[in-house]
Motif scaffolding. Structure first.
Motif, PDB file in Angstrom:
ATOM      1  N   LYS A   1       3.693   1.337   1.791  1.00 20.71           N
ATOM      2  CA  LYS A   1       4.266   0.883   3.282  1.00 20.71           C
ATOM      3  C   LYS A   1       5.690   1.136   3.145  1.00 20.71           C
ATOM      4  O   LYS A   1       6.540   1.429   2.143  1.00 20.71           O
ATOM      5  N   VAL A   2       6.335   1.837   4.537  1.00 19.71           N
ATOM      6  CA  VAL A   2       7.221   2.507   4.483  1.00 19.71           C
ATOM      7  C   VAL A   2       8.028   2.017   5.875  1.00 19.71           C
ATOM      8  O   VAL A   2       7.355   1.785   6.733  1.00 19.71           O
ATOM      9  N   VAL A   3       9.344   1.506   5.719  1.00 20.89           N
ATOM     10  CA  VAL A   3      10.107   1.255   6.783  1.00 20.89           C
ATOM     11  C   VAL A   3      10.860   2.661   7.230  1.00 20.89           C
ATOM     12  O   VAL A   3      11.615   3.149   6.699  1.00 20.89           O
ATOM     13  N   LEU A   4      10.462   3.047   8.484  1.00 17.00           N
ATOM     14  CA  LEU A   4      11.206   4.197   9.334  1.00 17.00           C
ATOM     15  C   LEU A   4      12.477   3.861   9.766  1.00 17.00           C
ATOM     16  O   LEU A   4      12.910   2.739   9.996  1.00 17.00           O
ATOM     17  N   PRO A   5      13.423   4.922   9.973  1.00 17.16           N
ATOM     18  CA  PRO A   5      14.720   4.501  10.516  1.00 17.16           C
ATOM     19  C   PRO A   5      14.919   3.846  11.613  1.00 17.16           C
ATOM     20  O   PRO A   5      15.784   2.945  11.780  1.00 17.16           O
ATOM     21  N   ASN A   6      13.542   3.807  12.461  1.00 15.18           N
ATOM     22  CA  ASN A   6      13.952   2.802  13.839  1.00 15.18           C
ATOM     23  C   ASN A   6      13.374   1.238  13.487  1.00 15.18           C
ATOM     24  O   ASN A   6      13.235   0.639  14.472  1.00 15.18           O
ATOM     25  N   GLY A   7      13.259   1.129  12.176  1.00 18.85           N
ATOM     26  CA  GLY A   7      12.548  -0.016  11.905  1.00 18.85           C
ATOM     27  C   GLY A   7      10.950  -0.453  11.795  1.00 18.85           C
ATOM     28  O   GLY A   7      10.728  -1.481  11.322  1.00 18.85           O
ATOM     29  N   ASP A   8      10.587   0.543  12.388  1.00 19.98           N
ATOM     30  CA  ASP A   8       8.856   0.470  12.360  1.00 19.98           C
ATOM     31  C   ASP A   8       8.335   0.321  10.814  1.00 19.98           C
ATOM     32  O   ASP A   8       9.040   1.128  10.091  1.00 19.98           O
ATOM     33  N   VAL A   9       7.484  -0.374  10.689  1.00 16.73           N
ATOM     34  CA  VAL A   9       6.939  -0.386   9.512  1.00 16.73           C
ATOM     35  C   VAL A   9       5.371   0.225   9.398  1.00 16.73           C
ATOM     36  O   VAL A   9       4.506  -0.153  10.171  1.00 16.73           O
ATOM     37  N   VAL A  10       5.362   1.278   8.376  1.00 18.65           N
ATOM     38  CA  VAL A  10       3.873   1.896   8.462  1.00 18.65           C
ATOM     39  C   VAL A  10       3.208   1.824   7.141  1.00 18.65           C
ATOM     40  O   VAL A  10       3.864   2.061   6.128  1.00 18.65           O
ATOM     41  N   LYS A  11       1.921   1.505   7.372  1.00 20.73           N
ATOM     42  CA  LYS A  11       0.967   1.816   6.128  1.00 20.73           C
ATOM     43  C   LYS A  11       0.555   3.057   5.743  1.00 20.73           C
ATOM     44  O   LYS A  11      -0.187   3.342   6.986  1.00 20.73           O
ATOM     45  N   THR A  12       0.760   3.596   4.922  1.00 24.02           N
ATOM     46  CA  THR A  12       0.122   5.123   4.916  1.00 24.02           C
ATOM     47  C   THR A  12      -1.568   5.484   4.664  1.00 24.02           C
ATOM     48  O   THR A  12      -1.865   6.318   4.948  1.00 24.02           O
ATOM     49  N   ALA A  13      -1.783   4.381   4.144  1.00 25.23           N
ATOM     50  CA  ALA A  13      -3.477   4.486   3.453  1.00 25.23           C
ATOM     51  C   ALA A  13      -3.849   3.236   3.011  1.00 25.23           C
ATOM     52  O   ALA A  13      -3.244   2.081   2.935  1.00 25.23           O
ATOM     53  N   SER A  14      -5.298   3.086   2.908  1.00 23.10           N
ATOM     54  CA  SER A  14      -5.758   1.884   2.715  1.00 23.10           C
ATOM     55  C   SER A  14      -5.897   1.987   1.084  1.00 23.10           C
ATOM     56  O   SER A  14      -5.317   2.953   0.441  1.00 23.10           O
ATOM     57  N   ARG A  15      -6.393   0.995   0.526  1.00 24.61           N
ATOM     58  CA  ARG A  15      -6.767   0.723  -0.995  1.00 24.61           C
ATOM     59  C   ARG A  15      -7.868   1.675  -1.569  1.00 24.61           C
ATOM     60  O   ARG A  15      -8.086   1.531  -2.972  1.00 24.61           O
ATOM     61  N   ALA A  16      -8.717   2.379  -0.775  1.00 29.15           N
ATOM     62  CA  ALA A  16      -9.879   3.180  -1.244  1.00 29.15           C
ATOM     63  C   ALA A  16      -9.150   4.406  -2.141  1.00 29.15           C
ATOM     64  O   ALA A  16      -8.092   4.858  -1.931  1.00 29.15           O
TER      65      ALA A  16
ATOM     66  N   SER B   1     -10.024   9.143   0.341  1.00 31.43           N
ATOM     67  CA  SER B   1     -10.025   9.161   2.123  1.00 31.43           C
ATOM     68  C   SER B   1      -9.695  10.515   2.847  1.00 31.43           C
ATOM     69  O   SER B   1      -9.042  11.328   2.282  1.00 31.43           O
ATOM     70  N   SER B   2     -10.361  10.734   3.834  1.00 30.48           N
ATOM     71  CA  SER B   2     -10.398  11.977   4.675  1.00 30.48           C
ATOM     72  C   SER B   2      -9.724  11.749   5.984  1.00 30.48           C
ATOM     73  O   SER B   2      -9.961  12.299   6.741  1.00 30.48           O
ATOM     74  N   ALA B   3      -9.108  10.499   6.265  1.00 33.34           N
ATOM     75  CA  ALA B   3      -8.896  10.028   7.674  1.00 33.34           C
ATOM     76  C   ALA B   3      -7.529  10.439   7.841  1.00 33.34           C
ATOM     77  O   ALA B   3      -6.510   9.715   7.280  1.00 33.34           O
ATOM     78  N   GLY B   4      -7.363  11.344   8.734  1.00 37.45           N
ATOM     79  CA  GLY B   4      -6.029  11.650   9.269  1.00 37.45           C
ATOM     80  C   GLY B   4      -4.864  12.328   8.212  1.00 37.45           C
ATOM     81  O   GLY B   4      -5.358  12.702   7.204  1.00 37.45           O
ATOM     82  N   TYR B   5      -3.747  12.685   8.827  1.00 42.15           N
ATOM     83  CA  TYR B   5      -2.698  13.191   7.844  1.00 42.15           C
ATOM     84  C   TYR B   5      -2.459  12.235   6.806  1.00 42.15           C
ATOM     85  O   TYR B   5      -2.467  10.846   6.514  1.00 42.15           O
ATOM     86  N   ASP B   6      -2.177  13.156   5.554  1.00 42.18           N
ATOM     87  CA  ASP B   6      -1.840  12.458   4.213  1.00 42.18           C
ATOM     88  C   ASP B   6      -0.404  11.936   4.224  1.00 42.18           C
ATOM     89  O   ASP B   6       0.574  12.534   3.808  1.00 42.18           O
ATOM     90  N   LEU B   7       0.004  10.808   4.863  1.00 44.68           N
ATOM     91  CA  LEU B   7       1.377  10.396   5.082  1.00 44.68           C
ATOM     92  C   LEU B   7       1.913   9.722   3.705  1.00 44.68           C
ATOM     93  O   LEU B   7       3.019   9.739   3.472  1.00 44.68           O
ATOM     94  N   THR B   8       1.022   9.521   2.635  1.00 51.41           N
ATOM     95  CA  THR B   8       1.357   9.061   1.525  1.00 51.41           C
ATOM     96  C   THR B   8       1.787  10.062   0.685  1.00 51.41           C
ATOM     97  O   THR B   8       3.208   9.923   0.322  1.00 51.41           O
TER      98      THR B   8
END
Length: 569
Positions: free
Chosen positions: A273-288, A291-298
């Protein structure tokens, strides 16, 4: 300010005090008699036993009285310069040899300080000694013209989000701060601003024994985490320097001696879980587990060194504590012979958990520092794990491999105390070098090459290192092609500093010519930026810059790090 900062720093007590006693060096801090804060200079420099941080932090915060807003402003208004002699020093990216990082300094707005005070209450300080401590790396020779104006100690993800949102509004730089063990200037504050110390966010939020994963906050150290996991028969397998925190380990994409078996931080983080510079909180992936779901933000955040956001939660992959282990040591006439055995061992298919190479200079330093009587020749250290029969079988196979490459004095240990004593030798390598060269700093190289090139690179480098007037000791994670050289130099001697930089450049460019990297595990920070264009090409750096600009358009997140300053698009 509250006593929060004092107790937050106590988590680093054990490693910090050991480092200081080994080096016999104290960081001298300028005396600012006019500086007023709610924690005295003497308290700000104390080191407290580690158990205090677990039991008394809440008590300390509750007992501390709040500093007045006027005092905060008075403290911030004082000079943020680390040393006046650095003013005007220019630091470039590509080809730079300067050690002092310059930044364009702007005073932090009083309105922002008021907002931060509202968010954090007493968990904020403008005490000069505390700011100086956070602005000067504890294990690095890198320096910065400026230090942070404010140091904050958030206790929750919500507070982190509010801090970043406020700083982004006023376009004030933010420097994330973990265990302070990095060596490439990652925590420098060249533009001043706000240092966000994550040491109060150190909870284990959830442990899933059957899934073999754990959810933690970023401020917990890997050693402390493993202490808590031991009762469940589990451990987290990465082992960088003592005192490193999980958040910082993610930020630098670190590894350690066990990476040859378990991989690096990239391979052992499931989600963030990452807080971006604008304050948004992003969860990068599930606990699986996959996963092949989307960009690998982790993987995007791991290794980003705090330039894209602040990590507030980490889900880690765990391993079972091995049933049995054997530690073996073998001597060789040359580092080339030792490296060849490491390569042959990996090619044999044996699943070693550690393969560490120490050269004769390092063995000499260990003998002097610890009163040992080890044979001063290149040495390999192995660890084999599994069932008792399997570990012993691996040991015998490697002994045969070593004998074919001029190996001698092959010994192994299975008893817990004997194994601990052998690995203690390896863990004390850097401090032994400091003890052998009192008053000196260490320029630690971190090149990594494809395994087949390791012997050639070490041999080529050793010729230059042995011919140098500086003390240069080699230690390598030989199983994955990564090796370090501790180049000891007097920071007040310009000729020695230039010689250290020459040797570092030589090894980096040699590694790059072999399709290697300038940094296998330490990260880029400010110290390795100058090599990135040769390693990646300008197009790759421009792509990184575009990602940085998209997520951090105001360039507040750990500025002047990772991406060289000459890169634009």
């Amino acid at each position: 300010m509250a006593l929060a900062s004092l107790f937050a720093r106590s988590r680093r007590t054990a490693s910090s005090s050991f480092i200081r006693s080994s080096r016999q060096l104290l960081h001298s801090t300028p005396n600012k008699n006019g500086d007023v804060s709610s924690i005295s200079a003497q308290k700000g420099r104390r080191r407290i036993p580690n158990w205090w941080s677990r039991s008394l932090v809440p008590l300390a915060i509750a007992a501390a009285s709040a500093a007045s807003f006027a005092v905060l402003n008075q403290s911030i208004s004082q000079s943020s310069a680390l040393d006046s002699k650095f003013v005007g020093v220019k630091v470039g990216g590509k080809g730079s040899t300067e050690l002092v990082v310059k930044g364009e300094y702007k005073e932090v707005p009083k309105e922002l300080v008021a907002e931060l005070k509202t968010i954090l209450q007493d968990n904020l300080t403008t005490d000069y000694e505390e700011r100086y401590f956070h602005g000067k790396p504890q294990n690095s020779f890198h320096k910065s013209v400026n230090i942070p104006d404010v140091v904050v100690f958030p206790r929750s993800e919500e507070e982190v989000s509010k801090i970043l949102k406020s700083c982004n509004q006023y376009k004030v730089p933010i420097v994330p701060y973990g265990g302070a063990t990095s060596i490439e200037g990652h925590t420098l504050a060249p533009k001043g601003g706000v240092c966000i110390d994550m040491s109060l966010m150190k909870r284990v939020k959830a442990l899933h024994v059957e899934d073999m994963d754990v959810v933690v906050e970023p401020g917990i150290g890997w050693q402390e985490l493993n202490e808590q996991l031991e009762q469940y028969g589990l451990f987290f397998p990465l082992d960088p320097g003592p005192g490193a925190t999980i958040g910082g380990m993610c930020a630098t994409r670190c590894s350690g001696s066990l990476a040859v078996r378990y991989g690096t931080m990239r391979d052992n983080v499931i989600s963030l879980k990452v807080v971006l510079p604008n304050g948004d909180v992003v969860k990068t992936a599930s606990r699986a587990r996959k996963s092949s779901a989307g960009y690998d933000l982790t993987r995007l955040i791991i290794g980003s060194e705090g330039t894209l956001g602040v990590i507030t939660e980490v889900t880690l992959r765990l391993q079972k504590i091995p049933q049995h282990s054997v530690v073996a040591v073998c001597n060789f006439p040359t580092v080339k012979d030792a490296a060849d055995v490491a390569i042959a061992t990996m090619m044999s298919g044996i699943q070693v958990s550690r393969v560490e190479l120490l050269d004769e200079v390092l063995i000499r330093a260990l003998n002097m520092a610890n009163g040992k009587n080890l044979k001063e020749v290149p040495t390999l250290m192995f660890e084999f794990i599994g069932t008792e029969a399997y570990a012993r079988e691996q040991t015998q196979i490697v002994q045969e491999i070593a004998s074919k490459h001029n190996g001698s004095d092959f010994v192994f240990a299975e008893e817990a105390e004997a194994k601990k004593e052998l690995w203690k030798i390896r863990k004390e390598a850097l401090w032994a070098c400091y003890a052998m060269a009192p008053g000196h700093e260490a320029m630690s190289t971190d090149v990594c090459v494809p395994l087949s090139h390791l012997g050639e690179l070490i041999s080529r480098s050793k010729k230059e290192l042995d011919a140098s007037p500086l003390l240069c000791a080699v230690v390598a994670h030989a199983g994955d092609g990564n090796f370090h050289t501790c180049i000891m130099f007097d920071p007040n001697n310009e000729e020695q500093r230039k010689e250290a930089d020459r040797l570092n450049n030589l090894m980096v460019h040699s590694a790059l010519s072999m399709d290697g990297t300038c940094t296998g595990e330490h990260g880029v920070g400010t110290g390795k930026m100058k090599y990135l264009e040769k390693e990646h090409g300008i197009e790759a750096l421009q792509t990184m810059k575009k990602i940085k600009k998209a997520l951090d358009p105001n360039d507040i997140m750990n500025p002047a790090k990772l991406i060289p300053p000459h890169v634009c698009y």
